[in-house]
Design a protein around this motif. Sequence first.
Motif, mmCIF file in Angstrom:
data_model
loop_
_atom_site.group_PDB
_atom_site.id
_atom_site.type_symbol
_atom_site.label_atom_id
_atom_site.label_comp_id
_atom_site.label_asym_id
_atom_site.label_seq_id
_atom_site.Cartn_x
_atom_site.Cartn_y
_atom_site.Cartn_z
ATOM 1 N N MET A 23 -2.028 -12.534 11.810
ATOM 2 C CA MET A 23 -1.128 -13.526 10.754
ATOM 3 C C MET A 23 -1.327 -13.346 9.218
ATOM 4 N N GLY A 24 -0.426 -12.929 8.661
ATOM 5 C CA GLY A 24 -0.593 -12.553 7.226
ATOM 6 C C GLY A 24 0.231 -11.372 6.672
ATOM 7 N N TRP A 25 -0.202 -10.608 5.779
ATOM 8 C CA TRP A 25 0.501 -9.445 4.875
ATOM 9 C C TRP A 25 -0.071 -8.085 5.466
ATOM 10 N N ASN A 26 0.614 -7.175 5.838
ATOM 11 C CA ASN A 26 0.416 -5.977 6.373
ATOM 12 C C ASN A 26 1.052 -4.805 6.043
ATOM 13 N N THR A 27 0.334 -3.619 5.547
ATOM 14 C CA THR A 27 1.374 -2.469 5.334
ATOM 15 C C THR A 27 1.772 -1.826 6.636
ATOM 16 N N VAL A 28 2.623 -0.824 6.646
ATOM 17 C CA VAL A 28 3.180 -0.104 7.808
ATOM 18 C C VAL A 28 3.029 1.357 7.602
ATOM 19 N N ALA A 48 13.846 2.778 3.411
ATOM 20 C CA ALA A 48 14.146 3.575 2.190
ATOM 21 C C ALA A 48 14.130 2.572 1.054
ATOM 22 N N GLY A 49 13.383 3.416 -0.002
ATOM 23 C CA GLY A 49 13.230 2.661 -1.295
ATOM 24 C C GLY A 49 12.089 1.715 -1.374
ATOM 25 N N LEU A 50 11.143 1.598 -0.303
ATOM 26 C CA LEU A 50 10.085 0.935 -0.219
ATOM 27 C C LEU A 50 8.635 1.738 -0.110
ATOM 28 N N ASP A 51 7.870 1.383 -1.064
ATOM 29 C CA ASP A 51 6.598 2.130 -1.123
ATOM 30 C C ASP A 51 5.719 2.020 -0.098
ATOM 31 N N SER A 52 4.888 3.106 0.226
ATOM 32 C CA SER A 52 3.889 2.876 1.541
ATOM 33 C C SER A 52 3.138 1.742 1.463
ATOM 34 N N ASP A 53 2.533 1.443 0.305
ATOM 35 C CA ASP A 53 1.748 0.074 0.030
ATOM 36 C C ASP A 53 2.514 -1.262 0.266
ATOM 37 N N THR A 54 3.666 -1.296 0.411
ATOM 38 C CA THR A 54 4.525 -2.424 0.564
ATOM 39 C C THR A 54 3.937 -3.256 1.608
ATOM 40 N N ARG A 55 3.731 -4.527 1.680
ATOM 41 C CA ARG A 55 3.300 -5.335 2.744
ATOM 42 C C ARG A 55 4.416 -6.332 3.216
ATOM 43 N N TYR A 56 4.470 -6.708 4.549
ATOM 44 C CA TYR A 56 5.221 -7.292 5.181
ATOM 45 C C TYR A 56 4.401 -8.554 5.965
ATOM 46 N N THR A 104 7.771 3.005 13.463
ATOM 47 C CA THR A 104 7.218 2.614 12.632
ATOM 48 C C THR A 104 5.879 2.026 13.042
ATOM 49 N N TRP A 105 4.366 2.236 12.774
ATOM 50 C CA TRP A 105 3.304 1.625 13.379
ATOM 51 C C TRP A 105 2.442 0.872 12.049
ATOM 52 N N ALA A 106 1.773 -0.230 12.500
ATOM 53 C CA ALA A 106 0.950 -0.839 11.843
ATOM 54 C C ALA A 106 -0.389 -1.045 12.400
ATOM 55 N N THR A 107 -1.395 -1.470 11.923
ATOM 56 C CA THR A 107 -2.764 -1.470 12.316
ATOM 57 C C THR A 107 -3.395 -2.871 12.274
ATOM 58 N N HIS A 108 -3.705 -3.734 13.067
ATOM 59 C CA HIS A 108 -4.657 -4.773 12.923
ATOM 60 C C HIS A 108 -6.082 -4.867 13.582
ATOM 61 N N ALA A 150 5.397 -1.596 14.795
ATOM 62 C CA ALA A 150 5.948 -2.503 13.805
ATOM 63 C C ALA A 150 7.440 -2.441 13.570
ATOM 64 N N ALA A 151 8.016 -1.346 13.729
ATOM 65 C CA ALA A 151 9.336 -1.398 13.715
ATOM 66 C C ALA A 151 10.109 -0.176 14.632
ATOM 67 N N VAL A 152 11.293 -0.328 14.882
ATOM 68 C CA VAL A 152 11.853 0.951 15.664
ATOM 69 C C VAL A 152 13.430 1.019 14.987
ATOM 70 N N GLU A 153 13.876 2.217 14.686
ATOM 71 C CA GLU A 153 15.407 2.649 14.474
ATOM 72 C C GLU A 153 15.580 3.372 15.444
#
Length: 210
Positions: A119-124, A134-142, A167-171, A178-181
């Motif tokens: 629970m909380g904010w994480n980079t991807v 697109a247009g979002l930095d790699s250190d952006t948190r979701y 797209t992957w994330a780590t906890h 973390a996402a699929v296109e």
Amino acid sequence: MARVVVLDYGSGNLRSAERALQRVGAHVEVTADPKVALAADGLVVPGVGAYAACMEGFNAVHGARIIDNRLAGGRPVLGICVGMQILFERGIEHGVLTEGCGEWPGTVERLDAPIVPHMGWNTVRAPEESKLFAGLDSDTRYYFVHSYGVRQWELEPGEIIRPPLVTWATHAKDDFVAAVENGPLWATQFHPEKSGDAGAHLLENWLGTL
């Protein structure tokens, strides 16, 4: 103005998704009507709660058929949180296996971490060619809030001509999707509607494909 339906199947954070999409310029309707869902420019499938309960509600409104018909016509669909998880083949919660929509192979299972829920904010880690990020930095948190996820991507690149972008994330050292296109079918494990400016930018990217 893009016409977007937020699918109401009894298991989603409907109003938050509706407001977030309205803020980025979409005309939004919350409904379970399959005709309206099929006719919309874009369909959002939210989801909150247990996998089995979400699938029960989703099946009750013929959700899989709606998604399949939209994808057959190349019409965009965005899954959010459990709305992403039910797109996979199966989910296992508390030892109970529930069949999902099967759009992608894979199993939704409990995260292997000392602290759950995540629970909380994480980079991807998004692929360079991602349109969603697109247009979002790699250190952006979701913003994430979940105890389960897809920890192994089972679709091999050689099985299809154009593999999905994952797209992957780590906890706590545990990697998860973390996402699929995948053509017109996109999905996020995190909540863009709760992710502030970054989430709004991401939703704008999706609306740009409609």
